[in-house]
Enzyme design. Structure first.
Site, mmCIF file in Angstrom:
data_model
loop_
_atom_site.group_PDB
_atom_site.id
_atom_site.type_symbol
_atom_site.label_atom_id
_atom_site.label_comp_id
_atom_site.label_asym_id
_atom_site.label_seq_id
_atom_site.Cartn_x
_atom_site.Cartn_y
_atom_site.Cartn_z
ATOM 1 N N HIS A 295 0.870 -1.169 0.000
ATOM 2 C CA HIS A 295 0.000 0.000 0.000
ATOM 3 C C HIS A 295 0.910 1.222 0.000
ATOM 4 O O HIS A 295 1.933 1.229 0.691
ATOM 5 C CB HIS A 295 -0.900 0.025 1.236
ATOM 6 C CG HIS A 295 -1.841 -1.136 1.323
ATOM 7 N ND1 HIS A 295 -2.156 -1.754 2.512
ATOM 8 C CD2 HIS A 295 -2.540 -1.797 0.368
ATOM 9 C CE1 HIS A 295 -3.003 -2.740 2.300
ATOM 10 N NE2 HIS A 295 -3.253 -2.790 0.994
ATOM 11 N N GLU B 216 -3.190 -3.413 -4.828
ATOM 12 C CA GLU B 216 -4.614 -3.372 -5.200
ATOM 13 C C GLU B 216 -5.145 -1.946 -5.060
ATOM 14 O O GLU B 216 -5.970 -1.673 -4.204
ATOM 15 C CB GLU B 216 -5.452 -4.357 -4.361
ATOM 16 C CG GLU B 216 -4.795 -4.903 -3.116
ATOM 17 C CD GLU B 216 -4.853 -3.933 -1.941
ATOM 18 O OE1 GLU B 216 -5.635 -2.969 -1.982
ATOM 19 O OE2 GLU B 216 -4.103 -4.142 -0.977
#
Length: 332
Positions: free
Chosen positions: A247, A285
């Site tokens: 992230h 993602e």
């Protein structure tokens, strides 16, 4: 071949490489010490008077200079009268018949001085059960402090990664999360108490390594590196035991832009692939509508595998493989 035309290249330990290259010969110095002289024969470099005991240091530094100065160079051809077998066993040198080479894709997989802390490389494998019901390898204790450092010759700046320290980093993490730009994608706005709890949970979680990215030792970004097998992403693709996920958050406005993303994304990916040679893929993602970030990642070799639905967002599955990264990376 493009060249950074460097005269000096700093090393993470404080020393500096410098060179004199007149096109016919090359002289490499480490600080004020003459390290290596080599004659050019076309594409071939012929080191002169290089003792066997000095080969490991001299050839590693020669390769670093050449690959950092010419980011598109894929190999370095050498002629040596004697070869230290340890260099062949390590992968620094490759021998095919009478030909000796240093391969860029192999060189950047050697930790060298870039990996600044303990790694997972030697940690033995034991399978354990996660609360989710998935079996995964037991993870090594997390490092503390600086884990990666490299001089980015393209930017002319140091890029480094260190582990997050709540007392040192809480205020800036809070400021970053409460900026409108970051909040639009992270949705983690809140006060200091909320963010202290958030970060403490991650520090206590063996699955996640919170990191701070720095340019010239000035913090500008926050990352979460996680083991994908234990993460909520695992059911959405064919996850392997040592896949890592990331992230990413750039908090400082003056460190945005494609050239900065290329530097820190390559450094973050490089660190995670060095940290454990068993890691074959890095995944991410981002939100499926975050076209800017997806484009930045694709420019650095990540590919968009698919889109899928998390409970809280529509996500794009981005994947970088070890093979592709080291074949195509533009580390300099």
């Amino acid at each position: 071949m493009s060249s950074n035309n460097m005269t000096r290249l700093p090393l993470p330990d404080g020393r500096q490489l410098s060179t004199r290259d007149d096109g016919a010969s090359l002289a490499l110095h480490l600080d004020e010490r003459a390290l290596l002289r080599a004659r050019r024969q076309g594409e071939l470099l012929v080191p002169l008077e290089l003792a066997l005991a000095d080969q490991a240091e001299a050839l590693w530094l020669l390769a670093y200079w050449c690959f950092a100065n010419e980011p598109q160079r894929q190999s370095l051809a050498l002629q040596l009268e004697q070869v230290d077998p340890a260099l062949l066993n390590s992968g620094l040198l490759v021998a095919e018949g009478d030909e000796l080479r240093i391969e860029r894709a192999l060189f950047w997989q050697l930790p060298g001085p870039f990996l600044r802390n303990v790694s997972h490389a030697g940690y033995p494998q034991q399978m354990v059960m996660h609360a989710s019901g998935r079996r995964h390898p037991r993870r090594a204790p997390k490092p503390v402090g600086e884990v990666y450092r490299r001089f980015d010759a393209n930017l002319g700046a140091w890029i480094s990664l260190r582990t997050l320290d709540i007392e040192e980093d809480l205020a800036r993490f809070n400021r970053w999360q409460n900026s409108a730009r970051v909040a639009a994608f992270w949705q983690e706005e809140g006060d200091l108490d909320k963010h202290r709890r958030y970060l403490q949970e991650l520090l206590d979680d063996p699955r996640v390594l919170p990191l701070i990215g720095c340019f010239d030792d000035q913090p500008f970004a926050y990352y979460e590196a996680y083991w994908a097998k234990e993460d909520r992403i695992a059911p959405f693709y064919a996850v392997d035991d040592y896949d890592r996920g990331i992230h990413m958050l750039v908090g400082e406005e003056n460190h945005r832009g494609p050239h900065k993303v290329a530097s820190w994304l390559n450094a973050l990916t490089h660190y995670l692939l060095l940290d454990d040679p068993r890691t074959q893929r890095i995944v991410a993602e981002p939100r499926a509508d975050n076209a800017r970030m997806i484009g930045h990642m694709q420019a650095q070799g990540y590919h968009k595998d698919k889109e899928f639905n998390f409970p809280h967002k529509r996500a794009a599955l981005m994947i970088q493989s070890r093979e592709v990264f080291f074949e195509r990376c533009s580390l300099a």
